[in-house]
Design a protein around this motif. Sequence first.
Motif, short mmCIF file in Angstrom:
data_model
loop_
_atom_site.label_atom_id
_atom_site.label_comp_id
_atom_site.label_asym_id
_atom_site.label_seq_id
_atom_site.Cartn_x
_atom_site.Cartn_y
_atom_site.Cartn_z
N GLY A 241 -5.96 -9.59 -5.55
CA GLY A 241 -5.62 -8.38 -4.80
C GLY A 241 -6.62 -7.27 -5.09
O GLY A 241 -7.11 -6.58 -4.17
N SER A 275 -2.72 -12.12 2.01
CA SER A 275 -2.22 -10.85 2.52
C SER A 275 -1.87 -9.94 1.34
O SER A 275 -1.21 -10.37 0.38
CB SER A 275 -1.00 -11.10 3.41
OG SER A 275 0.12 -10.38 2.92
N ILE A 276 -2.31 -8.71 1.43
CA ILE A 276 -2.09 -7.80 0.30
C ILE A 276 -0.60 -7.49 0.13
O ILE A 276 -0.13 -7.29 -0.98
CB ILE A 276 -2.98 -6.53 0.46
CG1 ILE A 276 -3.13 -5.81 -0.88
CG2 ILE A 276 -2.47 -5.61 1.53
CD1 ILE A 276 -4.08 -6.47 -1.81
N GLN A 277 0.12 -7.52 1.25
CA GLN A 277 1.58 -7.32 1.14
C GLN A 277 2.22 -8.44 0.33
O GLN A 277 3.08 -8.18 -0.53
CB GLN A 277 2.24 -7.26 2.53
CG GLN A 277 1.92 -6.02 3.35
CD GLN A 277 0.53 -6.12 4.02
OE1 GLN A 277 -0.05 -7.20 4.16
NE2 GLN A 277 -0.01 -4.97 4.41
N ASP A 278 1.81 -9.66 0.61
CA ASP A 278 2.36 -10.79 -0.16
C ASP A 278 2.01 -10.66 -1.64
O ASP A 278 2.82 -10.94 -2.52
CB ASP A 278 1.79 -12.13 0.35
CG ASP A 278 2.34 -12.48 1.72
OD1 ASP A 278 3.30 -11.80 2.16
OD2 ASP A 278 1.82 -13.43 2.33
N ALA A 280 1.42 -7.95 -3.30
CA ALA A 280 2.21 -6.87 -3.89
C ALA A 280 3.62 -7.38 -4.20
O ALA A 280 4.18 -7.11 -5.27
CB ALA A 280 2.27 -5.67 -2.95
N LYS A 281 4.17 -8.14 -3.29
CA LYS A 281 5.53 -8.64 -3.47
C LYS A 281 5.60 -9.62 -4.66
O LYS A 281 6.46 -9.49 -5.53
CB LYS A 281 5.96 -9.35 -2.18
CG LYS A 281 7.43 -9.65 -2.12
CD LYS A 281 7.87 -9.87 -0.66
CE LYS A 281 9.25 -10.51 -0.66
NZ LYS A 281 9.22 -11.96 -0.42
N ASP A 286 2.84 -2.42 -6.48
CA ASP A 286 2.73 -1.99 -5.09
C ASP A 286 1.27 -1.78 -4.68
O ASP A 286 0.37 -1.58 -5.50
CB ASP A 286 3.61 -0.76 -4.79
CG ASP A 286 3.23 0.41 -5.67
OD1 ASP A 286 2.05 0.78 -5.69
OD2 ASP A 286 4.13 0.97 -6.34
N GLU A 287 1.08 -1.87 -3.35
CA GLU A 287 -0.25 -1.84 -2.76
C GLU A 287 -1.09 -0.66 -3.23
O GLU A 287 -2.28 -0.78 -3.50
CB GLU A 287 -0.08 -1.71 -1.25
CG GLU A 287 -0.66 -2.83 -0.47
CD GLU A 287 -0.45 -2.59 1.01
OE1 GLU A 287 0.66 -2.87 1.49
OE2 GLU A 287 -1.38 -2.12 1.67
N GLU A 288 -0.43 0.48 -3.32
CA GLU A 288 -1.14 1.69 -3.69
C GLU A 288 -1.77 1.57 -5.07
O GLU A 288 -2.91 1.98 -5.31
CB GLU A 288 -0.14 2.89 -3.63
CG GLU A 288 -0.76 4.26 -3.76
CD GLU A 288 -2.12 4.38 -3.04
OE1 GLU A 288 -2.25 3.95 -1.87
OE2 GLU A 288 -3.07 4.92 -3.68
N ARG A 291 -4.71 -0.70 -4.95
CA ARG A 291 -5.84 0.02 -4.36
C ARG A 291 -6.48 0.94 -5.40
O ARG A 291 -7.71 0.99 -5.52
CB ARG A 291 -5.37 0.83 -3.15
CG ARG A 291 -6.50 1.61 -2.47
CD ARG A 291 -6.12 2.15 -1.10
NE ARG A 291 -5.80 1.09 -0.16
CZ ARG A 291 -4.59 0.86 0.36
NH1 ARG A 291 -3.57 1.64 0.02
NH2 ARG A 291 -4.38 -0.12 1.20
#
Length: 706
Positions: A241, A275-278, A280-281, A286-288, A291
Amino acid sequence: MTEMTGPVITQCPFCSVQCKAAVTIEPRQELRRSSEHGEATSHQVTEVKGWDNKASEGRICVKGLHAHQHAESTRRIMYPLIKKDGEFIRATWEETTNYIGKRIQAIQLKSGPDAIGVYGGGSLTNETAYLLGKFARALRTKYIDYNGRFCMSAAASAGAAVFGMDRGLTFPLADIEHAECIILAGTNIAECQPTLMPYFTRAQASGAQIIVIDPRRTSTATIADLHLAVHPGTDLLLADGILKMMIEQGHIDKNFIEKRTRDYDELASYLDSLSIQDIAKTTGIDEEKIRRAAQMFGKAKTGMVLTARGVEQQTDGHLAVRHFINLLLATGNIGREGCGYGAVTGQGNGQGGREHGQKADQLPGYRSIENDEDRAYVASVWGVTPDQLPRKGVSAYEMMELIDKGSMEALFVMGSNPIVSNPNAVFVEEAMKNIPFLVVADMFLSETAQLADVVLPVTSYFENTGTLTNLEGRVLLREAAVSPPGECKQDWEILRELAIALDRGEHFDYSSSEEIFDELRLASRGGIADYYGITYDRLRKEEGIYWPCRSEDDAGSGRIFEERFAHSDGRAVFTFQQSDVRQERVTASYPLMLTNGRVLSHYLTGVQTRFSRTLLSRQVESYVEVHPETARHYRIEDQKWVKISSRYGAFQVRCRFNDQIRKDTLFVPMHWGGVQNVNRATRAELDPFCKMPGFKTTAVRIEQIT
Ligand SMILES: Nc1nc2c(c(=O)[nH]1)N[C@H]1C(S)=C(S)[C@@H](COP(=O)(O)OP(=O)(O)OC[C@H]3O[C@@H](n4cnc5c(=O)[nH]c(N)nc54)[C@H](O)[C@@H]3O)O[C@H]1N2
Ligand SMILES: Nc1nc2c(c(=O)[nH]1)N[C@H]1C(S)=C(S)[C@@H](COP(=O)(O)OP(=O)(O)OC[C@H]3O[C@@H](n4cnc5c(=O)[nH]c(N)nc54)[C@H](O)[C@@H]3O)O[C@H]1N2
Ligand code: SF4
Ligand SMILES: [Mo]
């Protein structure tokens, strides 16, 4: 050697920093009561101070300050012991070695050479580790492995795959201060290598940012600029990620990638598919935050990644390390000042102990036992023919499985306490209870030694001369400070006597550890871990020398990979595959993830630190860290005893509330045996690449004991 009064310089026996200490020793004034198997040593330590050296810079931690207490303990084993009708009886060395010789020869005659196993450890000096490997091969058994399998195997195999060689740190410690961003993943340096902490705080003082990845807010994480409380066992994806976002942010070094690496395109398309959402999950970050980590690392002009057992003791540990190294290769952060990868080595000689042949597939100098050229070279040094050398055996835990099956009938353990430190410990203890012949060489009647048929008393670090290689790959000489108590012998002397009893004496005719080292130099010559240029004389004068050191005028180098990597094409390799081993998942019956590790004042299975009154008194029993909300959910009270169970087994410890741990995670220290042993619950699955057990992730349930 003569007893001395006044300060002598020694080296802490515990972790991989290998801090030097100045120790004042005086003759003991009053006689102390001797225990069943021991007697008081004739000297006593009256003062310990840190001694200046390049790694610890004169610092010393609480374990190093009190290490002499276990060496002076009246609970040391002072004489050889042979078990008769379930009881240990004192025996002479001659009786004992003859007895071992006869039993081993009888077993090998009946069941073949491979019916014998040898099990070593990363606390042993280079000389002993080397000799233990030679000893097993002289007995013609292919079965030898060591506790480093549980410690360094994931990172070591990752380094070998990516760079073409494994040396713990690719940089000298002094480089840390020049890093602008440092990722510490699954490493709790503040408790495990405490004297290194100033390197990181100094880096921070000059502007570096530190990212700590750990399911707990550890004392290391308290200095972090960013703490990522990852879900245990998901580090590989977290690294992906971070890299995925760095690429999106344009923070990669195309020039470096093109000139010095392979397989970037495959990596890029692999990352595209995620996928970055996956991520994060799955990772719980979390994505932030991912990042932010990408920005911090991506923007830095120099950067380092250090991993330790949190990332590595997983069934995907080998690949997880490689995915972290991707971050460095993609940014060109290796082979320059302030840059590089570090596998934070664990044991005192965790580095040297993994180089000279006590690993199942290895010969000295990091040579391979499956490579014909390597076999021929080492055979020539040992004065045998290559076909007399066995092939590779199996990993430490797999030896336990062979014992369980009955195909391994004898085991010789030197420098480890396997029934506590193996995963799936209930199974391992049962197997070890049934092995026909068990010999243990130790200072204490460890849990494993208690099961032995013969126990051999060894010297402590204080009475033993030899070299150890610290986490940087710096070889250091530790000379005995006092003579051995009782009838204790140095490990190499024991191996020599046993070899004589087994009719292999002509290959073990040494009169000092230096003679063994000189043979090791030759055996490692031209190999990856080349020690040829290092001598005892040089070590006395120069304090420590990095390997590879190919000649006596080679100064050795702290920073490696400046021009090229160790693969034949000089390039490093990107990693883009995921593990196909099923990851441990929680279930309705086992809803929490158990992880484990260390506390400051104890060391490994606790055999040594539990015999030090000062260290023991800091933490007398084990415990589990539970988030208070989790505890409430399972109706558990603070300070009460709980039972923690997995599919494999259960253990009992006291509950300790801690709101600095993830709510879905439990943490237990690994330093106790018996009912408190966390390994009674850990699982037996191994990483297919390196056979590291998945220690750090086990699905469990917790209940209060009423
Ligand atoms: N005081 C002390 N020092 C020691 C030792 C000791 O026994 N006591 N042992 C020495 C040895 S042999 C070794 S190998 C080293 C070990 O040194 P470390 O690897 O630093 O020690 P651990 O406590 O095992 O694990 C480090 C951290 O990993 C975290 N962790 C657990 N699961 C995960 C995960 O899935 N992901 C991530 N990112 N982190 C996770 C734990 O919460 C823990 O804080 O220490 C050496 N130094
Ligand atoms: N659940 C869980 N399990 C783990 C880990 C974890 O993080 N979690 N960590 C793993 C890791 S990283 C490691 S390194 C292993 C360690 O596991 P072990 O090897 O079992 O650990 P130690 O307690 O160091 O055992 C060493 C034994 O050798 C003796 N000894 C010390 N020095 C010498 C010497 O010079 N010569 C001889 N002959 N004996 C000596 C000591 O008295 C002690 O009995 O545990 C592994 N097990
Ligand atoms: S335990 Fe490690 S940091 Fe502490 S004194 Fe010993 S070698 Fe140094
Ligand atoms: Mo370790």
